[in-house]
Design a protein around this motif. Structure first.
Motif, PDB file in Angstrom:
ATOM      1  N   VAL A  24       0.870  -1.174   0.000  1.00  0.00           N
ATOM      2  CA  VAL A  24       0.000   0.000   0.000  1.00  0.00           C
ATOM      3  C   VAL A  24       0.909   1.226   0.000  1.00  0.00           C
ATOM      4  N   VAL A  25       0.973   1.908  -1.128  1.00  0.00           N
ATOM      5  CA  VAL A  25       2.019   2.911  -1.373  1.00  0.00           C
ATOM      6  C   VAL A  25       1.413   4.306  -1.476  1.00  0.00           C
ATOM      7  N   SER A  26       2.004   5.257  -0.762  1.00  0.00           N
ATOM      8  CA  SER A  26       1.538   6.640  -0.817  1.00  0.00           C
ATOM      9  C   SER A  26       2.703   7.601  -0.611  1.00  0.00           C
ATOM     10  N   ASP A  27       2.525   8.829  -1.139  1.00  0.00           N
ATOM     11  CA  ASP A  27       3.436   9.913  -0.804  1.00  0.00           C
ATOM     12  C   ASP A  27       2.752  10.954   0.078  1.00  0.00           C
ATOM     13  N   GLY A  28       1.506  10.677   0.463  1.00  0.00           N
ATOM     14  CA  GLY A  28       0.795  11.541   1.399  1.00  0.00           C
ATOM     15  C   GLY A  28       0.363  12.880   0.840  1.00  0.00           C
ATOM     16  N   THR A  29       0.219  12.986  -0.476  1.00  0.00           N
ATOM     17  CA  THR A  29      -0.091  14.287  -1.072  1.00  0.00           C
ATOM     18  C   THR A  29      -1.577  14.541  -1.268  1.00  0.00           C
ATOM     19  N   ALA A  30      -2.434  13.533  -1.090  1.00  0.00           N
ATOM     20  CA  ALA A  30      -3.874  13.736  -1.322  1.00  0.00           C
ATOM     21  C   ALA A  30      -4.677  12.844  -0.381  1.00  0.00           C
ATOM     22  N   VAL A  31      -4.442  12.982   0.918  1.00  0.00           N
ATOM     23  CA  VAL A  31      -5.135  12.159   1.902  1.00  0.00           C
ATOM     24  C   VAL A  31      -6.567  12.664   2.057  1.00  0.00           C
ATOM     25  N   LEU A  32      -7.506  11.732   2.016  1.00  0.00           N
ATOM     26  CA  LEU A  32      -8.917  12.069   2.016  1.00  0.00           C
ATOM     27  C   LEU A  32      -9.266  13.019   3.154  1.00  0.00           C
ATOM     28  N   GLY A  33      -9.810  14.180   2.802  1.00  0.00           N
ATOM     29  CA  GLY A  33     -10.254  15.150   3.782  1.00  0.00           C
ATOM     30  C   GLY A  33      -9.156  15.964   4.426  1.00  0.00           C
ATOM     31  N   LEU A  34      -7.894  15.610   4.144  1.00  0.00           N
ATOM     32  CA  LEU A  34      -6.760  16.285   4.787  1.00  0.00           C
ATOM     33  C   LEU A  34      -5.793  16.906   3.799  1.00  0.00           C
ATOM     34  N   GLU A  76      11.306   3.939  -9.521  1.00  0.00           N
ATOM     35  CA  GLU A  76      12.571   3.229  -9.293  1.00  0.00           C
ATOM     36  C   GLU A  76      12.550   2.498  -7.956  1.00  0.00           C
ATOM     37  N   THR A  77      12.013   3.149  -6.919  1.00  0.00           N
ATOM     38  CA  THR A  77      11.947   2.519  -5.599  1.00  0.00           C
ATOM     39  C   THR A  77      11.138   1.230  -5.639  1.00  0.00           C
ATOM     40  N   LEU A  78       9.979   1.276  -6.278  1.00  0.00           N
ATOM     41  CA  LEU A  78       9.125   0.093  -6.305  1.00  0.00           C
ATOM     42  C   LEU A  78       9.671  -0.992  -7.219  1.00  0.00           C
ATOM     43  N   VAL A  79      10.360  -0.620  -8.277  1.00  0.00           N
ATOM     44  CA  VAL A  79      11.019  -1.623  -9.120  1.00  0.00           C
ATOM     45  C   VAL A  79      12.069  -2.364  -8.302  1.00  0.00           C
ATOM     46  N   ARG A  80      12.838  -1.633  -7.495  1.00  0.00           N
ATOM     47  CA  ARG A  80      13.869  -2.273  -6.670  1.00  0.00           C
ATOM     48  C   ARG A  80      13.253  -3.185  -5.608  1.00  0.00           C
ATOM     49  N   LEU A  81      12.073  -2.811  -5.112  1.00  0.00           N
ATOM     50  CA  LEU A  81      11.430  -3.599  -4.056  1.00  0.00           C
ATOM     51  C   LEU A  81      10.552  -4.732  -4.585  1.00  0.00           C
ATOM     52  N   ARG A  82      10.419  -4.835  -5.890  1.00  0.00           N
ATOM     53  CA  ARG A  82       9.486  -5.789  -6.493  1.00  0.00           C
ATOM     54  C   ARG A  82       9.605  -7.213  -5.952  1.00  0.00           C
ATOM     55  N   PRO A  83      10.799  -7.746  -5.646  1.00  0.00           N
ATOM     56  CA  PRO A  83      10.843  -9.125  -5.134  1.00  0.00           C
ATOM     57  C   PRO A  83      10.131  -9.324  -3.801  1.00  0.00           C
ATOM     58  N   SER A  84       9.755  -8.223  -3.132  1.00  0.00           N
ATOM     59  CA  SER A  84       9.190  -8.328  -1.795  1.00  0.00           C
ATOM     60  C   SER A  84       7.671  -8.321  -1.740  1.00  0.00           C
ATOM     61  N   PHE A  85       6.986  -8.056  -2.853  1.00  0.00           N
ATOM     62  CA  PHE A  85       5.525  -7.980  -2.822  1.00  0.00           C
ATOM     63  C   PHE A  85       4.935  -8.547  -4.101  1.00  0.00           C
ATOM     64  N   GLY A  86       3.603  -8.754  -4.078  1.00  0.00           N
ATOM     65  CA  GLY A  86       2.930  -9.337  -5.234  1.00  0.00           C
ATOM     66  C   GLY A  86       2.025  -8.398  -5.982  1.00  0.00           C
ATOM     67  N   ALA A  87       1.729  -7.216  -5.404  1.00  0.00           N
ATOM     68  CA  ALA A  87       0.849  -6.255  -6.058  1.00  0.00           C
ATOM     69  C   ALA A  87       1.057  -4.893  -5.401  1.00  0.00           C
ATOM     70  N   VAL A  88       0.629  -3.827  -6.095  1.00  0.00           N
ATOM     71  CA  VAL A  88       0.769  -2.464  -5.586  1.00  0.00           C
ATOM     72  C   VAL A  88      -0.586  -1.774  -5.594  1.00  0.00           C
ATOM     73  N   ASN A  89      -0.997  -1.305  -4.413  1.00  0.00           N
ATOM     74  CA  ASN A  89      -2.175  -0.452  -4.289  1.00  0.00           C
ATOM     75  C   ASN A  89      -1.684   0.973  -4.043  1.00  0.00           C
ATOM     76  N   LEU A  90      -1.838   1.850  -5.043  1.00  0.00           N
ATOM     77  CA  LEU A  90      -1.487   3.251  -4.874  1.00  0.00           C
ATOM     78  C   LEU A  90      -2.607   3.950  -4.113  1.00  0.00           C
ATOM     79  N   GLU A  91      -2.227   4.822  -3.205  1.00  0.00           N
ATOM     80  CA  GLU A  91      -3.210   5.449  -2.326  1.00  0.00           C
ATOM     81  C   GLU A  91      -2.830   6.908  -2.062  1.00  0.00           C
ATOM     82  N   ASP A  92      -3.826   7.778  -2.196  1.00  0.00           N
ATOM     83  CA  ASP A  92      -3.688   9.175  -1.785  1.00  0.00           C
ATOM     84  C   ASP A  92      -2.503   9.874  -2.442  1.00  0.00           C
ATOM     85  N   VAL A  93      -2.382   9.681  -3.752  1.00  0.00           N
ATOM     86  CA  VAL A  93      -1.394  10.385  -4.571  1.00  0.00           C
ATOM     87  C   VAL A  93      -2.139  11.456  -5.360  1.00  0.00           C
TER      88      VAL A  93
END
Length: 346
Positions: A24-34, A76-93
């Motif tokens: 569950v990946v976010s940069d915190g730039t569009a958090v709901l209501g905040l 680039e960060t998520l490409v490097r981390l790819r062996p550690s997870f099976g899917a990516v949920n982008l959130e609040d970008v």
């Protein structure tokens, strides 16, 4: 196990949790209501999302908040981390970066990627429209739909409704009706629909409209509700304050929905994203396609209609209905297996 995986990397799916792990990946730039509160302040939201994945989809997940808003760095960060997870949920970008980021990650990663703020909302909205049409005897493709808000969710919902067969969708932002001359992401829905060439603002768009979908902070004046087609659907989805209070909307509308749990017909992404990701992972899908999302919407609508339960007072099932997650997962997996382009060939 380590030696076995080294000899046959495919065994990582059998012996580790990556095959059922969603980042569950976010940069915190569009958090709901905040809004833009940064990665650290957004972490409780991502932790909550992980809990929902486990509760409603049976999936493990891990929140990852990134201290950068640079698309290249995130990819680039998520490409490097790819062996550690099976899917990516982008959130609040925030938009419009979220569109580029999702596209780039889909291209770069060999696993399911979905920006839930866009597609989860769109899936549940379509399911709710199916339910509202079934309850009122209307035909989905014939609806005149107005989407107020041209951010991530608004644009995704407009595109998805067009993909589902709705022919007349008018999208507005703070400057009025979006047309094809705007450029960028906003031009795409305008180029695909609005066959009547509606121009102007909310008043012009709502005249004779069947559906209002609110995905912005703009208020919907009561007077404009009276100009819509008889018995319209009003989906005032902004949180925490809907574009119009449900009690006011109910004076004119046959069906009223919001994004809040304390009002009826909550359009809640939790009806969609756990099952969408579970189904994609079950099928070994490399992508989450339009067909898979359409199948998810139809599955949610089918649960609501099971046993003839759909009505103007119940157009979507409760988020706590235990049938929803498995039904969505099964429908999504089946849709994925029908499309050889998304199969990982397990």
């Amino acid at each position: 196990m380590c030696r076995a995986i080294a000899a046959d990397p495919a065994l990582v799916r059998r012996y580790t949790w990556t095959d059922r792990l969603v980042a569950v990946v976010s940069d915190g730039t569009a958090v709901l209501g905040l809004g833009d509160i940064g990665p650290r302040a957004s972490l409780p939201v991502m932790e909550g999302k992980s809990a929902l994945f486990k509760q409603f989809g049976g999936l493990d997940s891990i929140p990852l908040v990134l201290d950068t808003t640079d698309v290249d760095e995130i990819v680039e960060t998520l490409v490097r981390l790819r062996p550690s997870f099976g899917a990516v949920n982008l959130e609040d970008v925030s938009a419009p970066r979220c569109f580029e980021l999702e596209r780039r990650l889909v291209e770069a990663l060999d696993c399911p990627v979905m920006h839930d703020d866009q597609h989860g909302t769109a899936v549940v909205l379509l399911a709710a429209l199916h339910g509202a049409c079934a309850a009122t005897g209307r035909d989905l493709p014939a609806l005149r739909v107005v989407v107020s808000g041209a951010g991530a969710a608004g644009i995704a919902c407009a595109r998805f409704l067009v993909a589902a067969g709705v022919r007349d969708v008018v999208v507005l932002d703070s400057r009025g009706v979006v047309d094809a001359d705007r450029g960028g992401e906003k031009a795409l829905p305008a180029a695909q629909t609005n066959p009547r060439g509606v121009r102007g603002g909310l008043a012009e768009a709502l005249a004779g409209a069947d559906v209002f979908v609110g995905l912005s902070s703009a208020q919907l004046p009561e007077g404009l509700l009276a100009t819509m087609a008889p018995g319209p659907f009003v989906f005032a989805l902004s949180n925490p304050d809907p574009e119009v209070h449900p009690d006011v909307a109910a004076r004119y509308a046959s069906v009223v929905s919001t994004g809040r749990s304390d009002f009826p017909h909550q359009i809640n992404d939790v009806l969609a994203f756990p099952g969408v990701f579970a189904g994609a992972l079950d099928a070994g899908a490399r992508r989450i396609t339009e067909g898979m999302k359409l199948a998810a919407a139809e599955a949610i609508a089918a649960v609501a209609a099971d046993g003839g339960a759909v009505s103007v007072d119940r157009i979507v099932p409760s988020p706590f209905d235990p049938r929803v997650g498995p039904a969505v997962a099964a429908a999504v997996a089946q849709a994925a297996r029908r499309d050889p382009q998304v199969s990982a060939g397990r």
